[in-house]
Structure formats: C-alpha cells, structure tokens
Design a protein around this motif. Structure first.
Motif, PDB file in Angstrom:
ATOM      1  N   ASN A  85      12.225 -43.134   8.331  1.00  0.00           N
ATOM      2  CA  ASN A  85      12.949 -44.397   8.111  1.00  0.00           C
ATOM      3  C   ASN A  85      12.168 -45.278   7.150  1.00  0.00           C
ATOM      4  OD1 ASN A  85      15.057 -43.747   9.868  1.00  0.00           O
ATOM      5  ND2 ASN A  85      13.799 -44.317  11.629  1.00  0.00           N
ATOM      6  N   ASP A 114      21.196 -32.929   9.771  1.00  0.00           N
ATOM      7  CA  ASP A 114      20.384 -33.443  10.870  1.00  0.00           C
ATOM      8  C   ASP A 114      19.063 -32.673  10.875  1.00  0.00           C
ATOM      9  OD1 ASP A 114      19.595 -34.883  13.074  1.00  0.00           O
ATOM     10  OD2 ASP A 114      20.868 -33.817  14.494  1.00  0.00           O
ATOM     11  N   SER A 157       5.955 -34.108   9.273  1.00  0.00           N
ATOM     12  CA  SER A 157       6.311 -35.491   8.949  1.00  0.00           C
ATOM     13  C   SER A 157       5.345 -36.513   9.542  1.00  0.00           C
ATOM     14  CB  SER A 157       7.740 -35.786   9.399  1.00  0.00           C
ATOM     15  OG  SER A 157       7.849 -35.689  10.802  1.00  0.00           O
ATOM     16  N   LEU A 162      13.381 -35.632   8.978  1.00  0.00           N
ATOM     17  CA  LEU A 162      13.395 -36.182   7.626  1.00  0.00           C
ATOM     18  C   LEU A 162      12.002 -36.198   7.017  1.00  0.00           C
ATOM     19  CD1 LEU A 162      15.786 -39.220   8.136  1.00  0.00           C
ATOM     20  CD2 LEU A 162      16.168 -37.295   6.566  1.00  0.00           C
ATOM     21  N   MET A 216      12.374 -29.418   0.896  1.00  0.00           N
ATOM     22  CA  MET A 216      13.302 -30.190   1.724  1.00  0.00           C
ATOM     23  C   MET A 216      14.726 -29.801   1.362  1.00  0.00           C
ATOM     24  SD  MET A 216      13.385 -34.066   0.229  1.00  0.00           S
ATOM     25  CE  MET A 216      14.287 -34.424  -1.270  1.00  0.00           C
ATOM     26  N   ASP A 244      19.648 -32.999   1.513  1.00  0.00           N
ATOM     27  CA  ASP A 244      19.801 -34.290   2.188  1.00  0.00           C
ATOM     28  C   ASP A 244      18.500 -34.799   2.826  1.00  0.00           C
ATOM     29  OD1 ASP A 244      20.110 -32.191   4.022  1.00  0.00           O
ATOM     30  OD2 ASP A 244      21.621 -33.208   5.211  1.00  0.00           O
ATOM     31  N   GLY A 245      17.360 -34.251   2.409  1.00  0.00           N
ATOM     32  CA  GLY A 245      16.075 -34.850   2.741  1.00  0.00           C
ATOM     33  C   GLY A 245      15.358 -34.365   3.980  1.00  0.00           C
ATOM     34  N   TYR A 246      15.780 -33.250   4.574  1.00  0.00           N
ATOM     35  CA  TYR A 246      15.143 -32.755   5.793  1.00  0.00           C
ATOM     36  C   TYR A 246      14.130 -31.654   5.483  1.00  0.00           C
ATOM     37  CZ  TYR A 246      18.804 -35.314   8.182  1.00  0.00           C
ATOM     38  OH  TYR A 246      19.631 -36.314   8.621  1.00  0.00           O
TER      39      TYR A 246
END
Length: 176
Positions: A150, A143, A117, A146, A10, A13-15
C-alpha cells in the motif's frame, strides 16, 4: 560502493506471488520457449543475495529442492528462527534496512534483493534500492502479494533500460 538491486518478477497487475504465495505463473507467454532472460548476465555482477524466510523456504522446497541455486553467492536470510548457517547461507535477525546498510559498507560486488515483500517494502520506503530490475510477466493475477504493498509516498525513478523476451518486459529503473 556496492549497489542494492531489486531483481524480481511481478504480474502485470503488480503481484510477486498469488494469493496462496505461489509463483507457478512465473513464465513467459510461450511455455515451449527456453529463454533464461537476463538472469545469467545479472548474477555475474552480484556476490550477495538477501531474502526473507518465506522466499528461502519456497526456493528450498518448490523452486530448487535438490540444489541451492545461489551456491556461488553469499545468501542472507532474514528470519527470527534459530537456524544453523552453512558456508554460504547466513540466517540473520536484523531488520532489512540495518542489514543492507551493513552489507553496503563491506567490500564486494552488488547486492541482490530477491524477496519477499516484507524485506523489499522497508527498503523502498527508506529509498535504499539503487536499481529496480523488474520483469513484468504477461499474467494478471487479480489477488496475491503486492510488490509495492500500500505504497503512499512518491518515489521518482529514471528508466535506464528495457528488454523483452518471450512476452516478458524487463524494466530497469534507477533513482533520480
């Protein structure tokens, strides 16, 4: 019993993919450095890989169009498409949690959750992942898709190991 291992990269920033689903940013800080990282060692401990349709298509068309890189593994592709299986690629319509529960009961080595995901997030929600092997790539995308979506529930993990190579930090966590 077999372990369920999420082995994935990833961005910082988590993508796990950019906003177009691309992964061409998956490299370390020095493009000239040829370091495979921990993949060769990791793949020796698994005999099964699970992925969604989009990940399968991306591997087939972009990442390794000439050869199936997981030839030595049994691959499960979760999809609602009616695809013809091969000797080592099985297309299944099961929900991720159901498939993992079934595979975990079968004899064999550990099971690798490869992506994407929509496969990973239900497994995290149901706390079915035994080990998280996350390689943090030195890139900020801003962007995209992720890894954790959420996420709104706390899941506590234990840091087991860290490795660094070519600017990439691999973090290995287990459930507490």
């Amino acid at each position: 019993m077999r372990k369920i291992i999420l082995y994935i990269a990833m961005s910082l920033d988590g993508y796990i993919a950019d906003k177009n689903g691309g992964v061409d940013w998956l490299s370390g800080q020095d493009a000239e450095e040829e370091d495979e990282g921990t993949y060769s060692e990791f793949v020796q401990g698994v005999d099964t890989v699970v992925m969604g349709w989009n990940t399968y298509v991306q591997v087939r068309t972009e990442l390794s169009p000439k050869i199936w890189p997981y030839e030595e593994l049994i691959s499960y592709v979760i999809t609602h498409r009616d695809e013809k299986p091969t000797d080592n690629i099985k297309f299944v319509g099961e929900e991720p949690c159901e498939l993992i529960a079934r595979l975990k009961e079968m004899p064999g080595k550990d099971i690798w959750i490869c992506g994407g995901s929509s496969i990973i997030q239900p497994l995290i929600r149901e706390n079915l992942i035994d080990e998280y092997r996350i390689s943090v790539i030195p890139t900020i995308l801003g962007d995209g898709i992720l890894l954790f979506g959420n996420w709104k529930t706390e899941l506590q993990l234990r840091l087991k190991e860290t490795k660094m190579y070519n600017g990439i930090a691999e973090l290995v966590y287990t459930r507490r």
